[in-house]
Design an enzyme around this catalytic site. Structure first.
Site, PDB file in Angstrom:
ATOM      1  N   ARG A   1       0.482  -7.522  -6.589  1.00 51.85           N
ATOM      2  CA  ARG A   1       1.727  -7.123  -5.940  1.00 51.85           C
ATOM      3  C   ARG A   1       1.989  -8.020  -4.732  1.00 51.85           C
ATOM      4  O   ARG A   1       1.071  -8.470  -4.055  1.00 51.85           O
ATOM      5  CB  ARG A   1       1.651  -5.653  -5.500  1.00 51.85           C
ATOM      6  CG  ARG A   1       1.744  -4.662  -6.654  1.00 51.85           C
ATOM      7  CD  ARG A   1       1.783  -3.216  -6.171  1.00 51.85           C
ATOM      8  NE  ARG A   1       0.510  -2.814  -5.595  1.00 51.85           N
ATOM      9  CZ  ARG A   1       0.254  -2.722  -4.301  1.00 51.85           C
ATOM     10  NH1 ARG A   1       1.204  -2.969  -3.413  1.00 51.85           N
ATOM     11  NH2 ARG A   1      -0.933  -2.379  -3.872  1.00 51.85           N
TER      12      ARG A   1
ATOM     13  N   TYR B   1       3.803  -9.916 -12.983  1.00 45.69           N
ATOM     14  CA  TYR B   1       2.646  -9.042 -12.717  1.00 45.69           C
ATOM     15  C   TYR B   1       3.052  -7.559 -12.744  1.00 45.69           C
ATOM     16  O   TYR B   1       4.102  -7.174 -12.207  1.00 45.69           O
ATOM     17  CB  TYR B   1       2.010  -9.388 -11.361  1.00 45.69           C
ATOM     18  CG  TYR B   1       0.947  -8.379 -10.992  1.00 45.69           C
ATOM     19  CD1 TYR B   1      -0.289  -8.391 -11.633  1.00 45.69           C
ATOM     20  CD2 TYR B   1       1.194  -7.364 -10.066  1.00 45.69           C
ATOM     21  CE1 TYR B   1      -1.242  -7.424 -11.351  1.00 45.69           C
ATOM     22  CE2 TYR B   1       0.254  -6.408  -9.777  1.00 45.69           C
ATOM     23  CZ  TYR B   1      -0.966  -6.437 -10.423  1.00 45.69           C
ATOM     24  OH  TYR B   1      -1.905  -5.473 -10.141  1.00 45.69           O
TER      25      TYR B   1
ATOM     26  N   LYS C   1       5.380   1.408  -9.846  1.00 42.76           N
ATOM     27  CA  LYS C   1       5.447   1.494  -8.385  1.00 42.76           C
ATOM     28  C   LYS C   1       6.892   1.613  -7.901  1.00 42.76           C
ATOM     29  O   LYS C   1       7.185   2.375  -6.977  1.00 42.76           O
ATOM     30  CB  LYS C   1       4.789   0.266  -7.754  1.00 42.76           C
ATOM     31  CG  LYS C   1       3.346   0.057  -8.171  1.00 42.76           C
ATOM     32  CD  LYS C   1       2.498   1.218  -7.790  1.00 42.76           C
ATOM     33  CE  LYS C   1       1.037   0.968  -8.152  1.00 42.76           C
ATOM     34  NZ  LYS C   1       0.195   2.092  -7.714  1.00 42.76           N
TER      35      LYS C   1
ATOM     36  N   HIS D   1       0.845   8.438  -4.392  1.00 42.44           N
ATOM     37  CA  HIS D   1      -0.083   7.481  -4.988  1.00 42.44           C
ATOM     38  C   HIS D   1      -1.423   8.190  -5.197  1.00 42.44           C
ATOM     39  O   HIS D   1      -2.392   7.933  -4.479  1.00 42.44           O
ATOM     40  CB  HIS D   1      -0.228   6.291  -4.029  1.00 42.44           C
ATOM     41  CG  HIS D   1      -0.908   5.095  -4.612  1.00 42.44           C
ATOM     42  ND1 HIS D   1      -1.492   4.124  -3.824  1.00 42.44           N
ATOM     43  CD2 HIS D   1      -1.074   4.690  -5.883  1.00 42.44           C
ATOM     44  CE1 HIS D   1      -2.000   3.180  -4.598  1.00 42.44           C
ATOM     45  NE2 HIS D   1      -1.756   3.497  -5.857  1.00 42.44           N
TER      46      HIS D   1
ATOM     47  N   SER E   1      -4.787   1.060  -3.457  1.00 41.10           N
ATOM     48  CA  SER E   1      -5.041   0.303  -4.679  1.00 41.10           C
ATOM     49  C   SER E   1      -6.445  -0.293  -4.653  1.00 41.10           C
ATOM     50  O   SER E   1      -6.879  -0.836  -3.636  1.00 41.10           O
ATOM     51  CB  SER E   1      -4.019  -0.817  -4.815  1.00 41.10           C
ATOM     52  OG  SER E   1      -2.717  -0.273  -4.762  1.00 41.10           O
TER      53      SER E   1
ATOM     54  N   CYS F   1      -9.298   1.269  -4.757  1.00 41.50           N
ATOM     55  CA  CYS F   1     -10.241   2.037  -3.940  1.00 41.50           C
ATOM     56  C   CYS F   1     -10.800   3.260  -4.660  1.00 41.50           C
ATOM     57  O   CYS F   1     -11.328   4.177  -4.026  1.00 41.50           O
ATOM     58  CB  CYS F   1      -9.585   2.442  -2.624  1.00 41.50           C
ATOM     59  SG  CYS F   1      -9.255   1.027  -1.559  1.00 41.50           S
TER      60      CYS F   1
ATOM     61  N   ASP G   1      -3.071   7.350 -11.069  1.00 44.51           N
ATOM     62  CA  ASP G   1      -2.397   6.495 -10.081  1.00 44.51           C
ATOM     63  C   ASP G   1      -1.231   7.183  -9.377  1.00 44.51           C
ATOM     64  O   ASP G   1      -1.014   6.930  -8.200  1.00 44.51           O
ATOM     65  CB  ASP G   1      -1.896   5.216 -10.751  1.00 44.51           C
ATOM     66  CG  ASP G   1      -1.535   4.117  -9.760  1.00 44.51           C
ATOM     67  OD1 ASP G   1      -2.329   3.871  -8.829  1.00 44.51           O
ATOM     68  OD2 ASP G   1      -0.460   3.511  -9.899  1.00 44.51           O
TER      69      ASP G   1
ATOM     70  N   ARG H   1      -6.704  -6.613 -14.981  1.00 44.90           N
ATOM     71  CA  ARG H   1      -6.340  -5.243 -15.338  1.00 44.90           C
ATOM     72  C   ARG H   1      -6.454  -4.980 -16.825  1.00 44.90           C
ATOM     73  O   ARG H   1      -6.218  -5.878 -17.643  1.00 44.90           O
ATOM     74  CB  ARG H   1      -4.878  -4.992 -14.933  1.00 44.90           C
ATOM     75  CG  ARG H   1      -4.619  -5.101 -13.427  1.00 44.90           C
ATOM     76  CD  ARG H   1      -4.893  -3.809 -12.728  1.00 44.90           C
ATOM     77  NE  ARG H   1      -4.869  -3.918 -11.258  1.00 44.90           N
ATOM     78  CZ  ARG H   1      -4.794  -2.851 -10.460  1.00 44.90           C
ATOM     79  NH1 ARG H   1      -4.741  -1.642 -10.960  1.00 44.90           N
ATOM     80  NH2 ARG H   1      -4.799  -3.008  -9.156  1.00 44.90           N
TER      81      ARG H   1
HETATM   82  P1  GDP Z   1      -7.935   2.332  -8.144  1.00 45.03           P
HETATM   83  O1  GDP Z   1      -7.251   1.024  -8.112  1.00 45.03           O
HETATM   84  O2  GDP Z   1      -7.711   3.146  -6.903  1.00 45.03           O
HETATM   85  O3  GDP Z   1      -7.658   3.102  -9.384  1.00 45.03           O
HETATM   86  O4  GDP Z   1      -9.495   2.024  -8.114  1.00 45.03           O
HETATM   87  P2  GDP Z   1     -10.559   1.903  -9.317  1.00 45.03           P
HETATM   88  O5  GDP Z   1     -11.047   3.254  -9.725  1.00 45.03           O
HETATM   89  O6  GDP Z   1     -10.023   1.025 -10.375  1.00 45.03           O
HETATM   90  O7  GDP Z   1     -11.727   1.173  -8.549  1.00 45.03           O
HETATM   91  C1  GDP Z   1     -11.524  -0.047  -7.877  1.00 45.03           C
HETATM   92  C2  GDP Z   1     -12.844  -0.719  -7.657  1.00 45.03           C
HETATM   93  O8  GDP Z   1     -13.673   0.115  -6.852  1.00 45.03           O
HETATM   94  C3  GDP Z   1     -13.597  -0.957  -8.957  1.00 45.03           C
HETATM   95  O9  GDP Z   1     -14.229  -2.200  -8.885  1.00 45.03           O
HETATM   96  C4  GDP Z   1     -14.603   0.155  -8.992  1.00 45.03           C
HETATM   97  O10 GDP Z   1     -15.767  -0.203  -9.695  1.00 45.03           O
HETATM   98  C5  GDP Z   1     -14.898   0.401  -7.506  1.00 45.03           C
HETATM   99  N1  GDP Z   1     -15.260   1.808  -7.264  1.00 45.03           N
HETATM  100  C6  GDP Z   1     -14.627   2.913  -7.724  1.00 45.03           C
HETATM  101  N2  GDP Z   1     -15.267   4.046  -7.356  1.00 45.03           N
HETATM  102  C7  GDP Z   1     -16.339   3.659  -6.625  1.00 45.03           C
HETATM  103  C8  GDP Z   1     -17.392   4.354  -5.957  1.00 45.03           C
HETATM  104  O11 GDP Z   1     -17.494   5.586  -5.964  1.00 45.03           O
HETATM  105  N3  GDP Z   1     -18.302   3.586  -5.281  1.00 45.03           N
HETATM  106  C9  GDP Z   1     -18.225   2.228  -5.258  1.00 45.03           C
HETATM  107  N4  GDP Z   1     -19.161   1.558  -4.586  1.00 45.03           N
HETATM  108  N5  GDP Z   1     -17.255   1.524  -5.881  1.00 45.03           N
HETATM  109  C10 GDP Z   1     -16.326   2.227  -6.553  1.00 45.03           C
HETATM  110  P1  PGA Z   2      -4.186   0.865  -8.559  1.00 49.85           P
HETATM  111  O1  PGA Z   2      -2.743   0.512  -9.193  1.00 49.85           O
HETATM  112  O2  PGA Z   2      -3.832   1.793  -7.447  1.00 49.85           O
HETATM  113  O3  PGA Z   2      -4.875   1.521  -9.710  1.00 49.85           O
HETATM  114  O4  PGA Z   2      -4.872  -0.348  -8.067  1.00 49.85           O
HETATM  115  C1  PGA Z   2      -2.038  -0.632  -9.036  1.00 49.85           C
HETATM  116  C2  PGA Z   2      -1.563  -0.909  -7.641  1.00 49.85           C
HETATM  117  O5  PGA Z   2      -1.572   0.012  -6.793  1.00 49.85           O
HETATM  118  O6  PGA Z   2      -1.149  -2.041  -7.411  1.00 49.85           O
HETATM  119 MN    MN Z   3      -1.793   2.173  -7.564  1.00 45.41          MN
HETATM  120 MN    MN Z   4      -6.278   2.581 -10.857  1.00 47.40          MN
END
Ligand code: GDP
Ligand code: PGA
Ligand code: MN
Ligand code: MN
Length: 624
Positions: free
Chosen positions: A89, A228, A237, A257, A279, A281, A304, A408
């Site tokens: 983004r 993207y 979004k 979010h 994002s 996290c 999400d 992704r």
């Molecule tokens: P989203 O973008 O908020 O959906 O985040 P994701 O679930 O896709 O996670 C983003 C990154 O953080 C990935 O590389 C995960 O492996 C990592 N991650 C997610 N949960 C945890 C956790 O509980 N502990 C750690 N250390 N890393 C995490």
């Molecule tokens: P994420 O979604 O929160 O799973 O990373 C895409 C974004 O927020 O850009």
């Molecule tokens: Mn997101």
């Molecule tokens: Mn995600």
């Protein structure tokens, strides 16, 4: 302003009827398609129906064009790499063009809507030459919702059409609803790269000039220059967060979010939990968590975006407007997120900017403990774990990850084995608890509970997180990210926070309990203090015990934390020392936060709610 040139007739590419159900196409939609076509000059127009046959046609064409590589390792799945400049983004190119600058607020880029439209109209002029203009009717949330939230994306990218099909409910069903006269959002997208006669198309067309623009009063979106996901799949979004947050403010609900999960205890008590993390996290991982504690069950509703509206019982009901998962690939593996791996294994997925194995499958960092001996990296280069080629020479990819950190997977959510049956329920699920989280190496404890709703809004409003690869710019910089919505609030941030506070003021409201979590606190060596992933179930268990009044807590200046021994740690691999440090509330660290929080609230200007300043005063007093 559009040219008066003849308009291509808006019928399907292969002579398909634009409205397969036979209903006449809404005149406003036909008018808009005509206007866009006259401006952008596509070679042809294709009404997207959303059928399997159409998906096959589009993906075949993308394979033939060299954009997609069909995977042999997974059914009906494709690998694609973007232009190296178009991987995330673009927050600095994202605008909220409200009529008044004040309504975009200090956290958004703003431009006068008429001036922005004039500038972008020149960018769009002729930008679809040599391309197909796809008309993608879509519905965010179930088609049988009381008030279906409709939109039409016009795009010149087949990649966008195939991704939209995974992420949202597209095609005939949505068009039929639009044709009944229901309101819908206009979402215009172009990669901004006309194909000149005699030239061949780029594998990933895009433009160095990018604009992701929202007109909140008009409920319209104009996106230019990027392919993207977050910039181009406009249902996600742009609509479901930025435009929807403005709708939600006007109509008394929330567009957030947040993931949504269903948690069932060993005694079969069910709670629904929503969680807002920035994002990359941890939302997708928490939403699909496989608990490590016996008897507990997590089911998935969303990973999400959550739309939350009050029910007649005064509770907040959440729905997931999306139909797919657009998940961060790196870090997704059988040991961290097995349910995502199962969803992906079922196929029907598009993988962007991951590495390709020699046997036609995908790979990314964290998928397996050891990387394959040989890969093609996301930039199409030879890649080996050692960084050396077979002849001993150093590869150009040496020392770099094989998959882009923001690569992704795009996968139908119905393939998630833990999908809750309630996902299909248009009224949504009543939320018992909201978690706010982020990535903080220091300061923020593993879990704490807010004292009440107002304190919870303060926690959400002042939470900070380290920036990630999900947006362009520096990674690892701590920034305030209110409710994980900093890049997505479609109006003034102070007004947004006031909206959160106001929601609780109506009579009969039963607000969720609010918690703050941090899976990312580090020890002195930089390692994570908490093992995370499936072990986060232990934190969810404590949350439930707090809801049910069975877990005591220690009241600290920043909130209520587990008493020593309060977290179920049976079988977890953490030393008592690590746990103490993961849970610690360090008064000195928090005193250092105070001026940063003050500065943040000040930066929001005059609309920042007084109640949040009161909360900061209270925190300052309690810290002494
Ligand atoms: P989203 O973008 O908020 O959906 O985040 P994701 O679930 O896709 O996670 C983003 C990154 O953080 C990935 O590389 C995960 O492996 C990592 N991650 C997610 N949960 C945890 C956790 O509980 N502990 C750690 N250390 N890393 C995490
Ligand atoms: P994420 O979604 O929160 O799973 O990373 C895409 C974004 O927020 O850009
Ligand atoms: Mn997101
Ligand atoms: Mn995600």
């Amino acid at each position: 302003p559009v040219s008066a040139a003849p308009v291509p007739s808006p019928t399907g590419a292969a002579g398909r009827s634009p409205a397969p159900s036979g209903a006449p196409v809404a005149p406003e939609l036909l008018r808009w398609i005509g206007e866009v076509a006259a401006l952008t000059r596509p070679d042809r127009i294709h009404f997207v129906t959303g059928t399997d046959a159409e998906f096959a046609e589009l993906t075949d064409a993308l394979v033939a064009a060299g954009t997609f590589t069909r995977l042999t390792g997974k059914p009906n799945s494709f690998h694609v790499v973007s232009d190296p400049s178009d991987v995330a983004r673009v927050e600095d190119r994202t605008f909220i063009c409200s009529e008044r600058e004040r309504d975009a607020g200090p956290t958004n880029n703003w431009r006068d809507p008429a001036a922005m439209k004039a500038e972008m109209t020149e960018l769009y002029r002729g930008c679809m030459r040599g391309r197909t203009l796809y008309v993608v009717p879509f519905c965010m949330g179930p088609l049988d919702a009381a008030k279906p939230r409709l939109g039409v994306e016009i795009t010149d990218s087949a990649y966008v059409v195939t991704s939209m099909r995974v992420m949202t409910r597209i095609g005939t069903g949505a068009l039929d609803l639009i044709n009944t006269g229901l309101p819908w959002v206009k979402a215009l997208h172009s990669v901004g790269a006309p194909v000149e006669p005699g030239t061949t198309d780029a594998v990933w067309p895009c433009n160095d000039t990018k604009y992701i623009v929202h007109f909140p009063e008009e409920r319209a979106i104009w996106s230019f220059g990027s392919g993207y996901g977050g910039n181009a799949l406009l249902g996600k979004k742009c609509y479901s967060l930025r435009i929807a947050s403005a709708m939600a403010r006007d109509e008394g609900w929330l567009a957030e979010h947040m993931l949504i999960l269903k948690l069932t205890s060993p005694s079969d008590v069910v709670h629904y939990v929503a969680a807002a993390f920035p994002s990359a996290c941890g939302k997708t991982n928490l939403a699909m968590l496989e608990p490590t504690i016996p008897g507990w069950r997590v089911e998935t509703l969303g990973d999400d975006i959550a739309w939350m509206e009050f029910g007649a019982d005064g509770r907040l009901y959440a729905t997931n407007p999306e139909f797919g998962l657009f998940g961060v690939a790196p870090g997704t593996g059988w040991d961290t997120n097995p349910n995502a791996m199962r969803a992906i294994a079922a196929g029907n997925s598009v993988f962007t900017n991951v590495a390709l194995t020699d046997d036609g499958d995908v790979w990314w960092e964290g998928m397996t403990p050891e990387p394959p001996a040989h890969l093609t990296d996301w930039q199409g280069r030879e890649w080996t774990p050692s960084g050396l080629a077979a002849d001993g020479s150093v590869l150009a990819s040496a020392g770099q990850p094989a998959a882009h950190p923001n690569s992704r997977f795009c996968t139908p959510i119905t393939q998630c084995p833990t999908l809750a049956a309630e996902y299909h329920e248009p009224r949504g699920v009543p939320i018992s608890a909201i978690l706010f989280g982020g990535r903080r190496k220091t300061t923020v404890p593993l879990v704490l509970q807010a004292r009440d709703w107002q304190h919870g809004v303060f926690l959400g409003a002042t939470i900070a997180s380290e920036t990630t690869a999900a947006a362009t710019g520096a990674v690892g910089v701590v920034r305030r990210d209110p409710m994980a919505m900093l890049p997505f609030i479609g109006y003034d941030a102070g007004d947004y926070l006031q909206h959160w506070l106001d929601l609780a003021r109506a009579p009969g409201r039963r607000m969720p309990a609010v918690f703050s979590v941090n899976w990312f606190r580090r020890d002195a060596d930089g390692g994570f203090l908490w093992p995370g992933f499936g072990e986060n179930a232990r934190v969810l268990k404590w949350v439930v015990e707090r809801l049910e009044g069975t877990a005591p807590a220690v009241r600290t200046p920043i909130g209520d934390v587990p008493v020593p021994g309060g977290l179920d740690l049976d079988g977890v691999e953490v030393t008592p020392e690590q746990l103490t440090r993961a849970l610690a509330v360090d008064g000195q660290e928090w005193k250092r936060e105070l001026p940063l929080i003050q500065e943040w609230l000040d930066s929001l200007g005059t609309t920042v709610p007084a109640a949040l300043r009161d909360e900061l005063d209270g925190l300052r007093e309690r810290l002494g």
